[in-house]
Design a protein around this motif. Structure first.
Motif, PDB file in Angstrom:
ATOM      1  N   HIS A 113      27.978  41.227   5.952  1.00  0.00           N
ATOM      2  CA  HIS A 113      26.784  41.704   6.647  1.00  0.00           C
ATOM      3  C   HIS A 113      27.218  42.651   7.754  1.00  0.00           C
ATOM      4  O   HIS A 113      27.684  42.230   8.815  1.00  0.00           O
ATOM      5  CB  HIS A 113      25.999  40.522   7.230  1.00  0.00           C
ATOM      6  N   ASP A 114      27.094  43.939   7.486  1.00  0.00           N
ATOM      7  CA  ASP A 114      27.519  44.943   8.452  1.00  0.00           C
ATOM      8  C   ASP A 114      26.454  45.118   9.529  1.00  0.00           C
ATOM      9  O   ASP A 114      25.257  44.991   9.268  1.00  0.00           O
ATOM     10  CB  ASP A 114      27.773  46.275   7.742  1.00  0.00           C
ATOM     11  N   ILE A 115      26.911  45.404  10.741  1.00  0.00           N
ATOM     12  CA  ILE A 115      25.999  45.602  11.864  1.00  0.00           C
ATOM     13  C   ILE A 115      26.387  46.868  12.611  1.00  0.00           C
ATOM     14  O   ILE A 115      27.525  47.335  12.524  1.00  0.00           O
ATOM     15  CB  ILE A 115      26.032  44.400  12.848  1.00  0.00           C
ATOM     16  N   GLU A 116      25.434  47.441  13.329  1.00  0.00           N
ATOM     17  CA  GLU A 116      25.741  48.600  14.163  1.00  0.00           C
ATOM     18  C   GLU A 116      26.529  48.137  15.385  1.00  0.00           C
ATOM     19  O   GLU A 116      26.267  47.084  15.963  1.00  0.00           O
ATOM     20  CB  GLU A 116      24.456  49.295  14.579  1.00  0.00           C
ATOM     21  N   SER A 117      27.496  48.940  15.776  1.00  0.00           N
ATOM     22  CA  SER A 117      28.299  48.615  16.945  1.00  0.00           C
ATOM     23  C   SER A 117      28.729  49.912  17.612  1.00  0.00           C
ATOM     24  O   SER A 117      28.610  51.006  17.051  1.00  0.00           O
ATOM     25  CB  SER A 117      29.531  47.790  16.559  1.00  0.00           C
ATOM     26  N   ASP A 118      29.243  49.785  18.834  1.00  0.00           N
ATOM     27  CA  ASP A 118      29.738  50.963  19.550  1.00  0.00           C
ATOM     28  C   ASP A 118      31.251  51.093  19.424  1.00  0.00           C
ATOM     29  O   ASP A 118      31.886  51.835  20.175  1.00  0.00           O
ATOM     30  CB  ASP A 118      29.341  50.898  21.028  1.00  0.00           C
ATOM     31  N   ILE A 119      31.838  50.397  18.457  1.00  0.00           N
ATOM     32  CA  ILE A 119      33.282  50.465  18.245  1.00  0.00           C
ATOM     33  C   ILE A 119      33.616  51.770  17.526  1.00  0.00           C
ATOM     34  O   ILE A 119      33.035  52.076  16.479  1.00  0.00           O
ATOM     35  CB  ILE A 119      33.769  49.264  17.411  1.00  0.00           C
ATOM     36  N   PRO A 120      34.538  52.567  18.048  1.00  0.00           N
ATOM     37  CA  PRO A 120      34.871  53.856  17.418  1.00  0.00           C
ATOM     38  C   PRO A 120      35.438  53.683  16.013  1.00  0.00           C
ATOM     39  O   PRO A 120      36.118  52.700  15.717  1.00  0.00           O
ATOM     40  CB  PRO A 120      35.933  54.453  18.362  1.00  0.00           C
ATOM     41  N   PHE A 121      35.161  54.657  15.168  1.00  0.00           N
ATOM     42  CA  PHE A 121      35.673  54.680  13.798  1.00  0.00           C
ATOM     43  C   PHE A 121      37.184  54.834  13.822  1.00  0.00           C
ATOM     44  O   PHE A 121      37.729  55.649  14.566  1.00  0.00           O
ATOM     45  CB  PHE A 121      35.031  55.850  13.048  1.00  0.00           C
ATOM     46  N   ASP A 122      37.901  54.053  12.999  1.00  0.00           N
ATOM     47  CA  ASP A 122      39.337  54.237  12.829  1.00  0.00           C
ATOM     48  C   ASP A 122      39.756  53.802  11.433  1.00  0.00           C
ATOM     49  O   ASP A 122      38.981  53.213  10.682  1.00  0.00           O
ATOM     50  CB  ASP A 122      40.155  53.510  13.909  1.00  0.00           C
ATOM     51  N   ASP A 123      41.013  54.107  11.073  1.00  0.00           N
ATOM     52  CA  ASP A 123      41.512  53.827   9.726  1.00  0.00           C
ATOM     53  C   ASP A 123      41.692  52.345   9.462  1.00  0.00           C
ATOM     54  O   ASP A 123      41.857  51.929   8.309  1.00  0.00           O
ATOM     55  CB  ASP A 123      42.845  54.537   9.495  1.00  0.00           C
ATOM     56  N   LEU A 124      41.678  51.517  10.506  1.00  0.00           N
ATOM     57  CA  LEU A 124      41.868  50.081  10.337  1.00  0.00           C
ATOM     58  C   LEU A 124      40.550  49.331  10.188  1.00  0.00           C
ATOM     59  O   LEU A 124      40.541  48.110  10.063  1.00  0.00           O
ATOM     60  CB  LEU A 124      42.662  49.517  11.518  1.00  0.00           C
ATOM     61  N   GLY A 125      39.437  50.055  10.209  1.00  0.00           N
ATOM     62  CA  GLY A 125      38.142  49.411  10.026  1.00  0.00           C
ATOM     63  C   GLY A 125      37.673  48.607  11.215  1.00  0.00           C
ATOM     64  O   GLY A 125      36.865  47.673  11.055  1.00  0.00           O
ATOM     65  N   SER A 126      38.131  48.964  12.404  1.00  0.00           N
ATOM     66  CA  SER A 126      37.727  48.215  13.598  1.00  0.00           C
ATOM     67  C   SER A 126      36.222  48.269  13.814  1.00  0.00           C
ATOM     68  O   SER A 126      35.639  47.369  14.425  1.00  0.00           O
ATOM     69  CB  SER A 126      38.447  48.759  14.832  1.00  0.00           C
ATOM     70  N   HIS A 127      35.584  49.330  13.316  1.00  0.00           N
ATOM     71  CA  HIS A 127      34.146  49.511  13.471  1.00  0.00           C
ATOM     72  C   HIS A 127      33.344  48.619  12.530  1.00  0.00           C
ATOM     73  O   HIS A 127      32.131  48.499  12.679  1.00  0.00           O
ATOM     74  CB  HIS A 127      33.781  50.971  13.228  1.00  0.00           C
ATOM     75  N   PHE A 128      33.998  48.005  11.559  1.00  0.00           N
ATOM     76  CA  PHE A 128      33.314  47.047  10.687  1.00  0.00           C
ATOM     77  C   PHE A 128      33.291  45.698  11.411  1.00  0.00           C
ATOM     78  O   PHE A 128      34.169  44.854  11.229  1.00  0.00           O
ATOM     79  CB  PHE A 128      34.011  46.951   9.337  1.00  0.00           C
ATOM     80  N   ALA A 129      32.266  45.525  12.211  1.00  0.00           N
ATOM     81  CA  ALA A 129      32.235  44.417  13.182  1.00  0.00           C
ATOM     82  C   ALA A 129      31.417  43.230  12.692  1.00  0.00           C
ATOM     83  O   ALA A 129      30.766  42.548  13.484  1.00  0.00           O
ATOM     84  CB  ALA A 129      31.682  44.924  14.506  1.00  0.00           C
ATOM     85  N   MET A 130      31.448  42.961  11.401  1.00  0.00           N
ATOM     86  CA  MET A 130      30.652  41.878  10.835  1.00  0.00           C
ATOM     87  C   MET A 130      30.864  40.577  11.609  1.00  0.00           C
ATOM     88  O   MET A 130      31.991  40.239  11.966  1.00  0.00           O
ATOM     89  CB  MET A 130      31.035  41.625   9.378  1.00  0.00           C
ATOM     90  N   GLU A 131      29.772  39.847  11.827  1.00  0.00           N
ATOM     91  CA  GLU A 131      29.889  38.603  12.600  1.00  0.00           C
ATOM     92  C   GLU A 131      29.220  37.409  11.925  1.00  0.00           C
ATOM     93  O   GLU A 131      29.294  36.299  12.447  1.00  0.00           O
ATOM     94  CB  GLU A 131      29.290  38.791  13.990  1.00  0.00           C
ATOM     95  N   ASP A 132      28.574  37.606  10.777  1.00  0.00           N
ATOM     96  CA  ASP A 132      27.980  36.471  10.073  1.00  0.00           C
ATOM     97  C   ASP A 132      27.832  36.800   8.592  1.00  0.00           C
ATOM     98  O   ASP A 132      28.140  37.905   8.152  1.00  0.00           O
ATOM     99  CB  ASP A 132      26.632  36.063  10.681  1.00  0.00           C
TER     100      ASP A 132
END
Length: 279
Positions: free
Chosen positions: A47-66
Motif C-alpha cells: 500500500h503505497d502512500i504519498e510522502s515528502d521523502i526524495p526519490f532515490d535509487d534505493l526506493g526510500s520514497h516507497f514509504a509503505m506503512e501498512d
C-alpha cells in the motif's frame, strides 16, 4: 514515481485505455500476491502512500506503512478492500517500509509474510498470523531468524512442506549479502563475476521460522546459461555457476507501479518451477 509526476497523470484517460481496469482506485497499490482460499480470490498488495521523502535509487520514497487485503468472488467481480490488515506500528521489530508481501494458509490459519526495515535500516522478513484471510494479522515479536532482503513468496509443495523465496537488489539489499552474511562493503557483482541469485529456504512446520539455511537458486542449461527450467528437484538446480547478468527473484509476482495495479497474477506450480500467469 516522483510526486510531481503523479500530479500530471490523467488517471481517467489512462484507465479508459487500459486492457484491464484497476481493481481499486481509492488507494495506491503495488506488488500484488494473489491466492485462492475457500472459493474466493484474496490479493495481498503493498500500500503505497504519498510522502515528502526524495526519490532515490534505493526506493526510500516507497514509504509503505501498512497492508490492505482485497478480495473478489471471481476475476470479473468488484474488489472489496477489507481495510488495514497489519500496520508497521504493530510490528515491534520494524520501523518503516512495509514492501511487497505474500500469504499462505495451513490448518485454518493464515500467514502474512512481509519485509520491513529495522531501526538500523536493514530489511528483514517477518510473519503475522490470523484466523481469517483478511486479517487483522498479529505479527510475531521478532523477524524470522536468518531472513533478509525483500519480496517473499511462499509455496506449498505436494508433500505439505512450505518454502519461502526472496531477494531483491538495490533497495532490496540482496547485493549486501554473500553466503547469507551482511556486509556494508558488498556491492553488485562486476560483469565478469557470478550473478546474484534469488534465495530459498524451507519453513518450519508452524511456518514461523526457517527450517534450514537459506540457499541460492541456480537454474542453468548444459552450457551454463541461466534459464527458467529446472532439473529433477523442485527447489534446487544444477549448480554449475551462472551468467554475469544480475537478477532479482525468478519467482515473480506482478510488479506494478506504485499507483494502481490493473493485472492480477498468481503463481502456479508446474513440474519443475513456478510460472507466472496473468488473468
Amino acid at each position: 514515481m516522483p510526486e510531481d509526476s503523479i500530479e500530471h497523470i490523467d488517471f481517467e484517460n489512462l484507465n479508459d485505455k487500459a486492457i484491464s481496469k484497476p481493481l481499486v482506485s481509492h488507494i495506491y497499490t503495488a506488488d500484488p500476491s494473489a491466492h485462492y482460499f475457500n472459493g474466493r480470490i484474496y490479493i495481498y498488495p503493498s500500500h503505497d502512500i504519498e510522502s515528502d521523502i526524495p526519490f532515490d535509487d534505493l526506493g526510500s520514497h516507497f514509504a509503505m506503512e501498512d497492508y490492505h487485503v482485497l478480495s473478489l468472488d471471481n476475476v470479473n467481480s468488484e474488489a472489496i478492500d477489507h481495510g488495514v490488515a497489519l500496520h508497521v506500528n504493530d510490528v515491534t521489530w520494524a520501523e518503516k517500509q512495509m514492501w511487497a508481501p505474500d500469504a499462505a494458509h495451513k490448518n485454518g490459519k493464515y500467514y502474512l509474510y512481509f519485509p520491513a526495515k529495522k531501526a538500523d535500516g536493514i530489511f528483514q522478513i517477518g510473519v503475522a498470523v490470523s484466523d481469517k484471510p483478511t486479517g487483522p494479522f498479529k505479527p510475531q515479536p521478532e523477524a524470522i531468524k536468518g531472513s533478509y532482503s525483500i519480496d517473499p513468496a511462499v509455496y506449498e509443495d505436494e508433500d505439505g512442506s512450505y518454502y519461502i523465496y526472496f531477494g531483491g537488489i538495490w533497495g532490496g539489499q540482496l547485493q549486501k549479502y554473500r553466503d547469507n552474511v551482511y556486509s556494508s562493503e558488498n556491492e553488485l557483482p562486476k560483469p565478469e563475476e557470478n550473478a546474484l541469485l534469488p534465495i530459498v529456504a524451507k519453513l518450519t512446520d508452524d511456518l514461523l521460522e526457517f527450517a534450514e539455511e537459506p540457499k541460492e537458486i541456480k537454474i542453468e542449461d548444459e552450457h551454463g546459461n541461466l534459464i527458467l527450467e529446472g532439473d529433477n528437484d523442485r527447489r534446487f538446480f544444477k549448480p554449475h555457476g551462472c551468467t554475469s547478468t544480475t537478477v532479482n527473484t525468478i519467482f515473480l509476482i506482478a510488479q506494478a507501479t506504485p499507483i494502481l495495479f490493473a493485472m492480477l497474477s498468481v503463481i502456479i506450480p508446474t513440474d519443475h518451477l513456478h510460472t507466472v500467469v496473468e488473468f
